[in-house]
Write a protein that holds these residues in place. Structure first.
Motif, PDB file in Angstrom:
ATOM      1  N   TYR A  17       0.753  -1.008  -0.176  1.00  0.00           N
ATOM      2  CA  TYR A  17      -0.229   0.000  -0.018  1.00  0.00           C
ATOM      3  C   TYR A  17       0.793   1.215  -0.041  1.00  0.00           C
ATOM      4  O   TYR A  17       0.426   2.373  -0.770  1.00  0.00           O
ATOM      5  N   VAL A  18       1.850   1.399   0.754  1.00  0.00           N
ATOM      6  CA  VAL A  18       2.909   2.296   0.992  1.00  0.00           C
ATOM      7  C   VAL A  18       3.419   2.644  -0.475  1.00  0.00           C
ATOM      8  O   VAL A  18       3.665   3.721  -1.211  1.00  0.00           O
ATOM      9  N   ALA A  19       3.930   1.543  -1.107  1.00  0.00           N
ATOM     10  CA  ALA A  19       4.535   1.658  -2.357  1.00  0.00           C
ATOM     11  C   ALA A  19       3.609   2.051  -3.463  1.00  0.00           C
ATOM     12  O   ALA A  19       3.826   2.985  -4.522  1.00  0.00           O
ATOM     13  N   ILE A  20       2.239   1.637  -3.460  1.00  0.00           N
ATOM     14  CA  ILE A  20       1.283   2.166  -4.459  1.00  0.00           C
ATOM     15  C   ILE A  20       0.969   3.622  -4.121  1.00  0.00           C
ATOM     16  O   ILE A  20       0.997   4.383  -5.182  1.00  0.00           O
ATOM     17  N   GLN A  21       0.967   4.108  -2.901  1.00  0.00           N
ATOM     18  CA  GLN A  21       0.648   5.526  -2.642  1.00  0.00           C
ATOM     19  C   GLN A  21       1.905   6.340  -2.977  1.00  0.00           C
ATOM     20  O   GLN A  21       1.602   7.517  -3.495  1.00  0.00           O
ATOM     21  N   GLN A  22       3.197   6.008  -2.705  1.00  0.00           N
ATOM     22  CA  GLN A  22       4.155   6.964  -3.104  1.00  0.00           C
ATOM     23  C   GLN A  22       4.291   6.893  -4.703  1.00  0.00           C
ATOM     24  O   GLN A  22       4.577   8.069  -5.250  1.00  0.00           O
ATOM     25  N   MET A  23       4.184   5.814  -5.449  1.00  0.00           N
ATOM     26  CA  MET A  23       3.982   5.663  -6.838  1.00  0.00           C
ATOM     27  C   MET A  23       3.278   6.963  -7.258  1.00  0.00           C
ATOM     28  O   MET A  23       3.511   7.760  -8.259  1.00  0.00           O
ATOM     29  N   ALA A  24       1.769   6.588  -6.842  1.00  0.00           N
ATOM     30  CA  ALA A  24       0.978   7.855  -7.102  1.00  0.00           C
ATOM     31  C   ALA A  24       1.176   9.177  -6.920  1.00  0.00           C
ATOM     32  O   ALA A  24       1.033  10.188  -7.604  1.00  0.00           O
ATOM     33  N   ASN A  25       1.838   9.386  -5.578  1.00  0.00           N
ATOM     34  CA  ASN A  25       2.294  10.794  -5.336  1.00  0.00           C
ATOM     35  C   ASN A  25       3.447  11.350  -6.373  1.00  0.00           C
ATOM     36  O   ASN A  25       3.415  12.687  -6.055  1.00  0.00           O
TER      37      ASN A  25
END
Length: 128
Positions: free
Chosen positions: A51-59
């Protein structure tokens, strides 16, 4: 008599040595057992990292795509993310000059933006 005293001293020294070795062995066993994690803990940690990886990528990717399309920087999402916390995340921004509203969805399986909508106009739309 002196031989018995030396044997007793040697015996006491040997006992002390074995006691110290025993403390070390017990210590290693306790540390080894405490480091073992349950499968549920490992799974929860994995989901959180994903989840953190997906959120960082989106940001990283979404504001860059919005800037490329509108010429206006988008810094912080204006709403809470919409996500299943496993595969996708949708972030929304409100613009000030060049756009009113932008929505960006990122899917982890694609590794990038799957949908970008700016002011109701679909800029990017990828099938999943």
């Amino acid at each position: 008599m002196s031989e018995e005293t030396e044997d007793t001293k040697m015996s006491d020294t040997t006992k002390l040595m074995w006691a110290v070795i025993g403390v070390f062995v017990v210590g290693f066993i306790v540390v080894g057992v405490s480091k073992q994690e349950s499968p549920q803990t490992v799974e929860a940690q994995s989901m959180l990292r994903n989840y953190v990886a997906i959120q960082q990528m989106a940001n990283q990717k979404c504001p860059a795509a919005i800037l490329k399309e509108t010429g206006e920087e988008a810094f912080f999402p204006s709403e809470d993310p919409i996500t299943d916390k496993e595969t996708y995340i949708t972030l929304k921004w409100k613009g000030e000059k060049n756009f009113k509203e932008a929505s960006c969805t990122l899917h982890g399986s694609i590794g990038g933006i799957s949908e970008l909508i700016i002011d109701g106009k679909t800029i990017i739309k990828k099938k999943i």
